[in-house]
Design an enzyme around this catalytic site. Structure first.
Site, PDB file in Angstrom:
ATOM      1  CB  SER A   1      47.541  14.168 -24.587  1.00 21.85           C
ATOM      2  OG  SER A   1      48.201  13.191 -25.556  1.00 21.85           O
TER       3      SER A   1
ATOM      4  CE  LYS B   1      45.871  13.437 -28.686  1.00 21.83           C
ATOM      5  NZ  LYS B   1      47.152  13.145 -27.849  1.00 21.83           N
TER       6      LYS B   1
ATOM      7  CB  SER C   1      44.386  11.137 -25.433  1.00 20.37           C
ATOM      8  OG  SER C   1      45.652  12.281 -25.305  1.00 20.37           O
TER       9      SER C   1
ATOM     10  CE  LYS D   1      43.400  14.990 -24.123  1.00 19.04           C
ATOM     11  NZ  LYS D   1      43.945  13.917 -23.426  1.00 19.04           N
TER      12      LYS D   1
END
Length: 272
Positions: free
Chosen positions: A57, A60, A112, A219
């Protein structure tokens, strides 16, 4: 000339003062790790900087970045059946829900949520395929030469990969954006659908934000094949440090905190 030499020497001393225990980091069970002192623009530690790995992720960050830069974050997005055909983690949208694009971006970054990320892709790109093309074009523009995206969520795929070096480039670019920074450091986000007032909650997976007071984003990522991944940033006493960690078998939060403190303590102790 003497004054200039003293200033130059002092500047070199400051740059060299950022240090970490490389022997300790070498023992960590992580696939790849980068530590950069953003204040002095100095790479403090690098392991497998150019190894192509699954980013999970961390993907993202690019998804959110493209959505933010396209500008119209207040636009309503009507959720379709296609947008929610994803694996958990999900926000739980239903076809017909109308969600602001800014809330989708925040949900994708904070919790997420994969349905939020795919909704962004289709809303902004027209199709998921077109959005992925936009992601790869942006990666190329940023000099991410060893990165290829095939989806906006970070799902495992042999053709979906990046390197710590490329992810660092992406993050250094992203954190220049004020709005990106605001959402990447959120612990939670509550929002509503526009048409039926349905309430949604997004709680961060980034435990560093609650465990380390100097953390400011960015993140997390995880899949069984990618392992635990983390892009983390912290600021302390005017200093700024960025970490990229991929395929970690260690406690990400504890490891990141220890690295940050090494950087910040070495700065403060040697600069008086």
């Amino acid at each position: 000339m003497i004054k200039f030499f003293c200033v130059l020497l002092f500047g070199l001393t400051i740059s060299a003062s950022a240090s970490i225990n490389k022997e300790q980091l070498n023992k960590l069970n992580v696939g790849a790790l980068l530590v950069k002192d953003m204040t002095s623009n100095q790479m403090l530690y690098a392991r497998e900087a150019f190894k192509e790995l699954k980013p999970a992720s961390l993907t993202k960050v690019m998804t959110a970045l493209i959505a933010i830069e396209q500008g119209d974050l207040n636009r309503p997005v009507t959720i379709t059946y296609e947008m929610i055909q994803v694996e958990p983690t999900i926000a739980g949208y239903k076809p017909g829900d109308v969600i602001r694009l800014r809330d989708l971006v925040t949900a994708a970054m904070v919790k997420s949520d994969n349905d939020a990320a795919k909704s962004i892709a289709i809303a902004v790109g027209g199709t998921e395929k077109r959005f992925v093309e936009m992601m790869n074009a942006k990666a190329k523009a940023l000099g991410m030469k060893h990165t290829h995206f095939v989806n906006p969520c970070g799902f495992d795929n042999k053709e979906h990969y990046s390197t710590p070096s490329d992810l660092l480039k992406m993050t250094e670019y992203a954190i220049k954006n004020k709005y990106f920074n605001e959402i990447s450091k959120k612990n939670q986000h509550t929002y509503f659908s526009l048409n039926n007032n349905k309430k949604f909650y997004a709680y961060t997976h980034n435990r560093l934000l609650s465990r380390y007071e100097y953390a400011v984003g960015v993140k997390t990522g995880y899949t069984s094949k990618a392992g635990a991944c983390l892009i983390a940033r912290a600021k302390k006493n005017g200093r700024d440090c960025l970490i990229v960690m991929m395929d970690s078998k260690e406690d990400r939060w504890k490891t990141a905190k220890q690295i940050f403190e090494q950087v910040f303590v070495s700065k403060s102790s040697k600069n008086g």
